[in-house]
Design an enzyme around this catalytic site. Sequence first.
Site, PDB file in Angstrom:
ATOM      1  N   TYR A  52       0.703  -1.112   0.084  1.00 20.12           N
ATOM      2  CA  TYR A  52       0.162   0.091   0.064  1.00 20.12           C
ATOM      3  C   TYR A  52       0.900   1.293  -0.155  1.00 20.12           C
ATOM      4  O   TYR A  52       1.723   1.583   0.919  1.00 20.12           O
ATOM      5  CB  TYR A  52      -0.950  -0.034   0.983  1.00 20.12           C
ATOM      6  N   ARG A 277     -13.684  21.985  50.023  1.00 13.72           N
ATOM      7  CA  ARG A 277     -13.268  20.692  50.581  1.00 13.72           C
ATOM      8  C   ARG A 277     -13.195  19.736  49.467  1.00 13.72           C
ATOM      9  O   ARG A 277     -12.793  18.568  49.889  1.00 13.72           O
ATOM     10  CB  ARG A 277     -14.305  20.393  51.497  1.00 13.72           C
TER      11      ARG A 277
END
Length: 536
Positions: A52, A277
């Site tokens: 490819y 917190r």
Amino acid sequence: MSVIRSTRPLDWREICAVAAGAPLELAPDARERIGAARALVEQIIARNIRAYGVNTGVGALCDVVVSPAEQHALSHNILMSHAVGVGEPLGAQETRAIMAAAINNYAHGHSGVRVELVERLVALLEADCLPEVPALGSVGYLSHMAHIALVCVGAGHARWRGERMSGADALRRLGLEPLSLQAKEGLSLVNGTPCVTGLAALALQRAHWLLDWADAVAAMSFENLGGQMAAFDAGSLAFRVSPGLARVGARMRAALAGSGLLAAALGRRTQDPLSMRTIPHVHGAARDVLAATAEVVNRELASTTDNPIVAGTLDEPRVYSQAHAVGASIALAMDSLAAAVAQVAAMAERRLDRLVNPLVSGLPAFLAQASGTRSGFMIAQYTAAALVAQNRREAAPASLDGGVTSGLQEDHLCHATPAALKALAVIENSSRIVGIELLAAAQAYDLQPLAASRAPYTEALYTQVRAVLPTYCDDRPLAEDMTLAFHLIADGGPPPLPDPCDFPSTLERCTPAPVESVAGAGAASANDAMPGVVGS
């Protein structure tokens, strides 16, 4: 200092070093691997083994056979047709990071490009002659590297010594000839994941700095708002298993040690609002994501991300034409990092809102020096809220965008490079948000009604801000202060905290910083010498 690409692949910190200007060198063994892979390609061509992009077309044209006489034209034409980027060009650091990642990829020895081509990229880095790379137009990879490769063949545009010029002029001024591409080189120049991997390395570095700053600035806001130190108690945090949470909790204890303001606030509330917190939980979760992302990026750098991959021996060359160029894992990691950083910034904006809101702060309204005639930080909080909203939009996962290209041949798209670009945008926005919080926290110290002392660490941060910016009195455009604060945060980490392991109360629970514990990432901080960077 030089970064050496030898047997070991580069890690993300080394990519960042090259992005910042460090030279990149190829060790002899890296050159040998690149040359050996090129010899395999030549054998594939000689034996007419179908491969490819070597002797076939690309994408949906993968079954169209290309004769040896046409293979040079195929490589050249791939660059021209794939250079389709649009929009503003990437910055110098982003371009250098992508180039460094590409060189690292070729040095694995499975791409099949010539050594001369890789050395051309090294030469451009060394001269700091950087191709102009449009930021937009990629669904995964291809376009960014195509624009970089254009300059190698004397096309496209580059910037050198502050001047924009054609690729041909850039090569001429460097005393270099345009390369004539051979079989497979055009495809290898545009293929793989160097674009996303280079950008991801920068995202890691900038997120690392940001999270360190987020801890420091959150400590300032927490102190100004009279938070309860129980939120950072080591015994309490140990009930949740998270290296990041443990780390942030220890950092907050270190940053706030010795605070008279917090001593005066002890027992004032049963619990603080969540934006105060949950600092260890939210910041810690982001650090855990950062650590996981660093592992993914380092794995990507250790992988060959080309299609096709060449391997085997000269007698038995092998071609693997599969999907290693697709960056699914790093796309997901970038999406995750963007969401984590966006959440940290969203909570920073909530603390900022508490600082400016007299209903909850105990401070003058909007941190203004004179109520009524001055607005103080009222509208700066609007800017932060707008950036939080933009982050929310940017944090939508790119990896799920999908799409179909190349005549149904490429019918699943991961959008890895867009995911990295979005992550960088979120980190930049978040640095601006934390910068605004930093300014507001410094202003809050100036307006504190309590005559109590700050913690030594937050005192140092306050002094750092006030060394360059006076108290804000609506006497100058606040945007200028915000820009300065942004650069303070975006350009490096805050003053270092004492190592949390130095505190006896945390010795048994201390956990190393997640990013610093990643295999291959090194144990140094972001500002220390990076692994693999040796004296020139």
